[in-house]
Design an enzyme around this catalytic site. Sequence first.
Site, PDB file in Angstrom:
ATOM      1  N   CYS A 446      34.285 -29.293   1.705  1.00 27.32           N
ATOM      2  CA  CYS A 446      33.298 -29.011   0.457  1.00 27.32           C
ATOM      3  C   CYS A 446      31.856 -28.639   0.979  1.00 27.32           C
ATOM      4  O   CYS A 446      30.807 -29.336   0.672  1.00 27.32           O
ATOM      5  CB  CYS A 446      33.193 -30.139  -0.387  1.00 27.32           C
ATOM      6  SG  CYS A 446      34.595 -30.709  -1.378  1.00 27.32           S
ATOM      7  N   TYR A 490      29.126 -29.961  -2.037  1.00 23.66           N
ATOM      8  CA  TYR A 490      29.382 -28.956  -3.174  1.00 23.66           C
ATOM      9  C   TYR A 490      28.099 -28.479  -3.577  1.00 23.66           C
ATOM     10  O   TYR A 490      27.830 -27.892  -4.871  1.00 23.66           O
ATOM     11  CB  TYR A 490      29.874 -29.832  -4.753  1.00 23.66           C
ATOM     12  CG  TYR A 490      31.290 -30.099  -4.740  1.00 23.66           C
ATOM     13  CD1 TYR A 490      32.118 -30.066  -3.705  1.00 23.66           C
ATOM     14  CD2 TYR A 490      31.849 -30.456  -5.747  1.00 23.66           C
ATOM     15  CE1 TYR A 490      33.432 -30.414  -3.787  1.00 23.66           C
ATOM     16  CE2 TYR A 490      33.104 -30.833  -6.083  1.00 23.66           C
ATOM     17  CZ  TYR A 490      34.104 -30.773  -5.113  1.00 23.66           C
ATOM     18  OH  TYR A 490      35.254 -31.196  -5.100  1.00 23.66           O
ATOM     19  N   TRP A 508      27.943 -34.225  -5.049  1.00 24.60           N
ATOM     20  CA  TRP A 508      29.226 -34.889  -4.674  1.00 24.60           C
ATOM     21  C   TRP A 508      29.166 -35.567  -3.564  1.00 24.60           C
ATOM     22  O   TRP A 508      30.125 -36.612  -3.300  1.00 24.60           O
ATOM     23  CB  TRP A 508      30.184 -33.323  -4.391  1.00 24.60           C
ATOM     24  CG  TRP A 508      31.549 -33.954  -4.179  1.00 24.60           C
ATOM     25  CD1 TRP A 508      32.477 -34.444  -5.113  1.00 24.60           C
ATOM     26  CD2 TRP A 508      32.089 -33.997  -2.672  1.00 24.60           C
ATOM     27  NE1 TRP A 508      33.622 -34.695  -4.303  1.00 24.60           N
ATOM     28  CE2 TRP A 508      33.646 -34.433  -3.024  1.00 24.60           C
ATOM     29  CE3 TRP A 508      31.683 -33.874  -1.441  1.00 24.60           C
ATOM     30  CZ2 TRP A 508      34.326 -34.837  -1.801  1.00 24.60           C
ATOM     31  CZ3 TRP A 508      32.393 -33.920  -0.504  1.00 24.60           C
ATOM     32  CH2 TRP A 508      33.963 -34.458  -0.569  1.00 24.60           C
ATOM     33  N   TYR A 704      42.223 -24.846  -8.030  1.00 23.82           N
ATOM     34  CA  TYR A 704      40.938 -25.867  -7.419  1.00 23.82           C
ATOM     35  C   TYR A 704      41.320 -25.623  -5.938  1.00 23.82           C
ATOM     36  O   TYR A 704      42.502 -25.721  -5.394  1.00 23.82           O
ATOM     37  CB  TYR A 704      41.219 -27.336  -7.750  1.00 23.82           C
ATOM     38  CG  TYR A 704      40.250 -28.166  -7.290  1.00 23.82           C
ATOM     39  CD1 TYR A 704      38.979 -28.000  -7.315  1.00 23.82           C
ATOM     40  CD2 TYR A 704      40.685 -29.297  -6.523  1.00 23.82           C
ATOM     41  CE1 TYR A 704      37.914 -29.075  -7.050  1.00 23.82           C
ATOM     42  CE2 TYR A 704      39.697 -30.187  -5.989  1.00 23.82           C
ATOM     43  CZ  TYR A 704      38.569 -30.047  -6.149  1.00 23.82           C
ATOM     44  OH  TYR A 704      37.452 -30.955  -5.980  1.00 23.82           O
ATOM     45  N   HIS A 705      40.289 -25.155  -5.047  1.00 27.71           N
ATOM     46  CA  HIS A 705      40.336 -25.289  -3.545  1.00 27.71           C
ATOM     47  C   HIS A 705      40.771 -23.847  -3.185  1.00 27.71           C
ATOM     48  O   HIS A 705      41.546 -23.637  -2.249  1.00 27.71           O
ATOM     49  CB  HIS A 705      40.883 -26.542  -3.004  1.00 27.71           C
ATOM     50  CG  HIS A 705      40.194 -27.669  -3.001  1.00 27.71           C
ATOM     51  ND1 HIS A 705      40.776 -28.953  -2.523  1.00 27.71           N
ATOM     52  CD2 HIS A 705      39.120 -27.954  -3.168  1.00 27.71           C
ATOM     53  CE1 HIS A 705      39.802 -29.798  -2.881  1.00 27.71           C
ATOM     54  NE2 HIS A 705      38.477 -29.221  -3.275  1.00 27.71           N
ATOM     55  N   HIS A 790      35.602 -23.190  -3.274  1.00 29.32           N
ATOM     56  CA  HIS A 790      35.285 -23.795  -4.658  1.00 29.32           C
ATOM     57  C   HIS A 790      34.837 -22.818  -5.627  1.00 29.32           C
ATOM     58  O   HIS A 790      34.009 -23.004  -6.326  1.00 29.32           O
ATOM     59  CB  HIS A 790      34.462 -24.827  -4.495  1.00 29.32           C
ATOM     60  CG  HIS A 790      34.860 -25.832  -3.642  1.00 29.32           C
ATOM     61  ND1 HIS A 790      34.818 -25.944  -2.571  1.00 29.32           N
ATOM     62  CD2 HIS A 790      35.460 -27.404  -3.981  1.00 29.32           C
ATOM     63  CE1 HIS A 790      35.532 -27.120  -1.932  1.00 29.32           C
ATOM     64  NE2 HIS A 790      35.839 -27.791  -3.038  1.00 29.32           N
TER      65      HIS A 790
END
Length: 847
Positions: A446, A490, A508, A704-705, A790
């Site tokens: 992240c 993030y 985050w 996601y990811h 992301h």
Amino acid sequence: MQSRRSLAFIRSLRRSHLLVAFGLGSLLIGLTPWLGVVSQAAGRAPAPRPAPSDRQPAVQSPHHAIAPANAMEPAAPVLDRTGWTAAASDEETGGENGRAGNVLDGSADTIWHSKWTGTPAPLPHSITIDMHRTAVVSALVYRPRANGTNGRVGEYALGVSTDGQNWAGPVATGTLADDAGAKTLSFAPQGARFVRLTALTEAGGRGPWTSAGEIDLLGDPGTPAATVDLVRTGWTAAASDEEAAGESGRAGNVLDGSADTLWHSKWTGTPAPLPHSITIDMHRTAVVSALVYQPRKDGPNGRAGTYAVTASTDGATFGTPVATGTWRDDDTVKTATFTRAASARFIRLTVTSEAGGRGPWTSAAEIRLSGPASPAVHGAWDRITGFPLVPVATAALPGDKLLAWSAYAVDRFGGSSGYTQTAILDLKTGKVTQRRIDNTGHDMFCPGIAMLADGRVLVTGGSNAEKASVYDPATDSWSATASMNTARGYQAMTLLSTGEAFVLGGSWSGAAGDKAGEVWSPDTRTWRTLPGVPAAPAQTADPAGPYRSDNHMWLHATSGGKVLQLGPSRQMNWISTSGAGGIATAGLRADSPDAMTGNAVAYDIGKLLTLGGSPAYEKTPATRRAYTVGVTGGEVRSARTGDMEHARGFSNSVVLPDGKVAVFGGQSYPVPFSDATSVLTPELWDPSTGTFSPLATMAVPRNYHSVANLLPDGRIFSGGGGLCGDCATNHPDGAVFTPPYLLNADGSPKPRPVITGGVPARAAPGASLTVATQAPVASFVLMRASAATHSTDNDQRRVPLVSTATGTGTYAVSLPADPGVVLPGTYMLFAIDAQGVPSTARFITVS
């Protein structure tokens, strides 16, 4: 700390005929040659959505839990192994019982092992599964031996055949992690009788061995290969029965583009009994090869269970079914892949049971039809490449390399352990190599990412939230740099026109508080704070507060060290990074709401496109909307352009050398670690028309990811998704997409222009290059090497160049003098011919 699936869990999955559908698969760009060994209910009130804690783990500061409660739901059926046989290139029968058939006996305690007594058989080793019938297959599940490490498969290739004699090139290649966990090797679904696994290396390098405890094959996961969505303009729908009194459950709702409306069988008064059918009338004849069924998203009632699909040219006579089966009782999008393509006007879906057995109901949110893809119109996907980790972050590098990294483990995060799993895909050979990076003390899950002026990659924060690390592609080495003043995860980053790197947001991870901006200097390798650039003005109105509202900002660097923050908040802002910094409004992004989980891409000088997103990070419907944002000096203009066909959150967008923008994956209702409501049809935006057109269907969901990157040959890498431990949505793989501008109608490659010389390794802004090409070309363009994570890639930048022919095959090509236009860093220089076909790029660093 690798993934460990218990044998009991695997067996329980087999008993229910369900297992993870997508996981390790592979794409090998140029496996040359293809190995000889391979070439052989009562009321109908809608059920409520689960509360947030039911689907997504609560915040465990500073990290999430690993996966939501339902993450273990598998996505494709395990095929029944009754009657199957296995044969191997070689097997051990002297020192142990290592026969090939042991992989089908239901016990991980018995194994197939390559021959090791006497003179050991050399690598490669292969094992072939004969199902003795043809079935749709989408993956091979490989379970290493349970009683040791020798013979774990490292590099691998998969082949399929209908007759056991004719084998085309591999459908998947890749590299497996050296651990005891079960591995799912995915490929595009297709009909086959024989599936062959070839081990090219042993994972631990302990010897020339190969072994396997058990092998399973997975069936149709509901994602057809080599298809494209048919345009639904003018279509109508009619049902055997529909609910019009208790709710608006008309048949036509399946064609309105909204998953919030639905067709429902009649339930007021005396409910209509099963079966229920719905017929799509395309009002024209088309070749159809699959039906895509999206269940209602507001509850389980009426999910289709056992079904049949039939086709008709006149709406009166429907032949034998072109597809039959039983869908799982969940909210994922389902596909019925036809056993044969049908030329038809009418397609009928008949449902004979409700998936959950809750009553005699049938419902559907959306229905789409797919037909065969035309490569020259829709592009084409290459085979899948398996990675020994989930590629959550990627960076395109000179030398035809793609750097990928994830977290402390290959399939999970949250360790803050001071190390990171990395991998490099060699685009020339297709090989993937894995390495754990310990020397920086940095778990880089992240992170923020910025491609530096000298071609290095700056990675900040994440799980080890204050750390910063630098990767140097010239030496293939990682080093630590000074930690940030504010711990972040993030966060958003961009390089500045000054050559410094700017970071903002990132709640985050790290202690709570406004994550104001700061700047890293490549000269001093230190950070300076920008107290005049608080994160609050750039946040969305996410109900989770800063933890979600300051994530993944869209940043576009301009002249004089300034940055336009153009999303995901609807409020745009100008940011100054000199001195203490400053932030001032740049207006609203037209009529756009907040668009977290969307993204932005610079497709021309001072021109950006924003795509999709949702008002909150998760569990709010995504949008189909796209907007253009124009920047001229300090003036920012935003306007809505054409809508995408599909609403998307967690998608990835890539600008192509011709200025078009491709968008991949995402969900219409974004939920981390879920593949429900996945969008499997990419789309291509044309700036000349402002419209989107469909591209060839993806074989693996990318949500996601996930990531996507432009490659130096003009193709696109799309991969990743998941990283949730022992879950069904880990996708440690990727695939390369060939855009239609590179392909003829038959799928063969178009002739391409060739740059033969005149591109230096480094040039200054404003320089004039004398570029030589093999044949006349129409234009040149710089595409900045970029990094993604992301759904966000702030490094992307397309810079069309002014060029003049100076002779036969020679051109004077001018680089912009403004470093706010040609941001310092490494670029790919493409030549484009009069038909819009790009060359393979030459790398050049502009600084």
